[in-house]
Scaffold this active site. Structure first.
Site, PDB file in Angstrom:
ATOM      1  N   CYS A  85     -21.078  99.829 -19.774  1.00 22.75           N
ATOM      2  CA  CYS A  85     -21.021 101.205 -19.213  1.00 22.75           C
ATOM      3  C   CYS A  85     -22.359 101.590 -18.545  1.00 22.75           C
ATOM      4  CB  CYS A  85     -20.838 102.152 -20.564  1.00 22.75           C
ATOM      5  SG  CYS A  85     -20.657 103.943 -19.852  1.00 22.75           S
ATOM      6  N   CYS A 235     -19.523 106.427 -11.917  1.00 24.13           N
ATOM      7  CA  CYS A 235     -19.056 105.264 -12.700  1.00 24.13           C
ATOM      8  C   CYS A 235     -20.002 104.239 -12.164  1.00 24.13           C
ATOM      9  CB  CYS A 235     -17.548 105.037 -12.607  1.00 24.13           C
ATOM     10  SG  CYS A 235     -17.110 103.678 -13.952  1.00 24.13           S
TER      11      CYS A 235
HETATM   12  O1  PYC Z   1     -20.537 104.310 -15.919  1.00 29.77           O
HETATM   13  O2  PYC Z   1     -19.645 102.520 -16.275  1.00 29.77           O
HETATM   14  C1  PYC Z   1     -19.597 103.574 -16.599  1.00 29.77           C
HETATM   15  C2  PYC Z   1     -18.559 104.480 -17.157  1.00 29.77           C
HETATM   16  C3  PYC Z   1     -17.422 103.549 -17.875  1.00 29.77           C
HETATM   17  C4  PYC Z   1     -16.641 104.671 -18.289  1.00 29.77           C
HETATM   18  C5  PYC Z   1     -17.430 105.811 -18.146  1.00 29.77           C
HETATM   19  N1  PYC Z   1     -18.538 105.562 -17.540  1.00 29.77           N
END
Ligand code: PYC
Length: 310
Positions: A85, A235
């Protein structure tokens, strides 16, 4: 259970420092599987309301196998244990700095997906050098019930992504409900059709990628997570998968930096270097802020001690 909560570009991370089940020793991927199969009640109770909140990701600190790592970590949301993550790694790094466990500079963190490097620039700003990321399938067309044909790429950035560019729905906060409904339908269609990783790994996240309304930014994304919440940040693992697609298309040169916005407008600075196995090694720079430090209480007499299951 001692926890420290932070957010990275609006996306919350809860670092669990003590009070979690013992997952034993051995590879982190095995310990992550044990968490997923034997301790679902534990991680759901930490993420679900009223103790947790939608979109929160947990970061369980464990002893690393690699002694040069500052810690091992297993990430999870309310519905799944994650391979890696990005926003959580930024939140964890800022948390370790807040605790005085690390200072500015480079550090290694072990995750089930592999060892990642972080550079702490100041109390809030972190660059994550992620595991090698790659595009696996280009231009896959899915027949999505209620929506028809949708074409996208399958890519890996520590989790498995189906990436649609351009987004069929404008990536704006006013459209979060429609964006969520359509991305959930796409993930279900991908799983039904067996579209995923080389070893049959299922798609766990879906990204809609759009031009940013602000020319200062490369693009804006909407990212659906396994628990059907959207990522408030751009993300980290999704941005890694996206970098792999841009590199494979020749749309971004090694070392060239772009700024990726999330649907709520928070940003990461992104770039990559070529990886040893035809993929890319992504760099993700973002900021996290500590929100609280707390002891979670699980009262025997609390009818909702396991969280609100809807
Ligand atoms: O930042 O990789 C990320 C992530 C995955 C799920 C929520 N954030």
């Amino acid at each position: 259970m001692h926890v420290i909560d932070s957010h990275t570009g609006g996306e919350p991370t809860r670092v669990i420092l003590s009070g979690a089940p013992d997952l034993g020793k051995g590879p982190l991927a095995d310990r992550a599987r044990k968490l997923a199969t034997e301790h679902k009640g534990f991680y759901r109770s930490v993420m679900l309301e009223p103790r947790g909140q939608p979109a929160m990701v947990g970061a369980l600190l464990v002893e690393p196998v690699d002694p040069t790592c500052v810690t091992g970590v297993i990430f999870f949301d309310v519905d799944a244990v994650l391979g890696m993550c990005g926003h959580g790694t930024i939140g964890l790094t800022v948390t370790l700095a807040y605790q005085g466990r690390i200072s500015a500079g480079h550090h290694k963190i072990e995750t089930p997906a592999g060892v990642v490097t972080v550079e702490l620039h100041d109390a809030h700003t972190v660059t994550v050098t992620n595991i090698e990321s790659r595009r696996v399938h280009r231009d896959v067309t899915l027949d999505v019930p209620g929506y028809g044909a949708v074409t996208g790429d399958v890519a890996y950035g520590g989790n498995w992504f189906f990436i649609v560019d351009p987004s069929p729905i404008p990536v704006e906060t006013a459209n979060i409900r429609q964006l969520t409904e359509m991305t959930v339908a796409i993930r279900e269609a991908a799983i039904t059709c067996g579209i995923g990783g080389e070893q049959g790994e299922p798609i766990d996240h879906v990204i809609f990628q759009d031009a940013s309304p602000n020319p200062e930014f490369h693009s804006r994304n909407f990212v659906l997570c396994p628990d059907n919440n959207y990522d408030r940040s751009p993300c980290g693992t999704g941005s890694s998968a996206r970098l792999a697609c841009l590199a494979a298309d020749g749309a971004l040169e090694p070392g060239e930096e772009i700024t990726q916005q999330s649907v709520i407008g928070s940003t990461y600075r992104l770039s990559y270097q070529p990886g040893p196995n035809q993929g890319v090694i992504p760099s993700i720079t973002g900021q996290a802020h500590i929100m609280s430090e707390a002891t979670l209480v699980f009262d025997e007499n609390d009818p909702f001690r396991a969280g609100i299951e809807l």
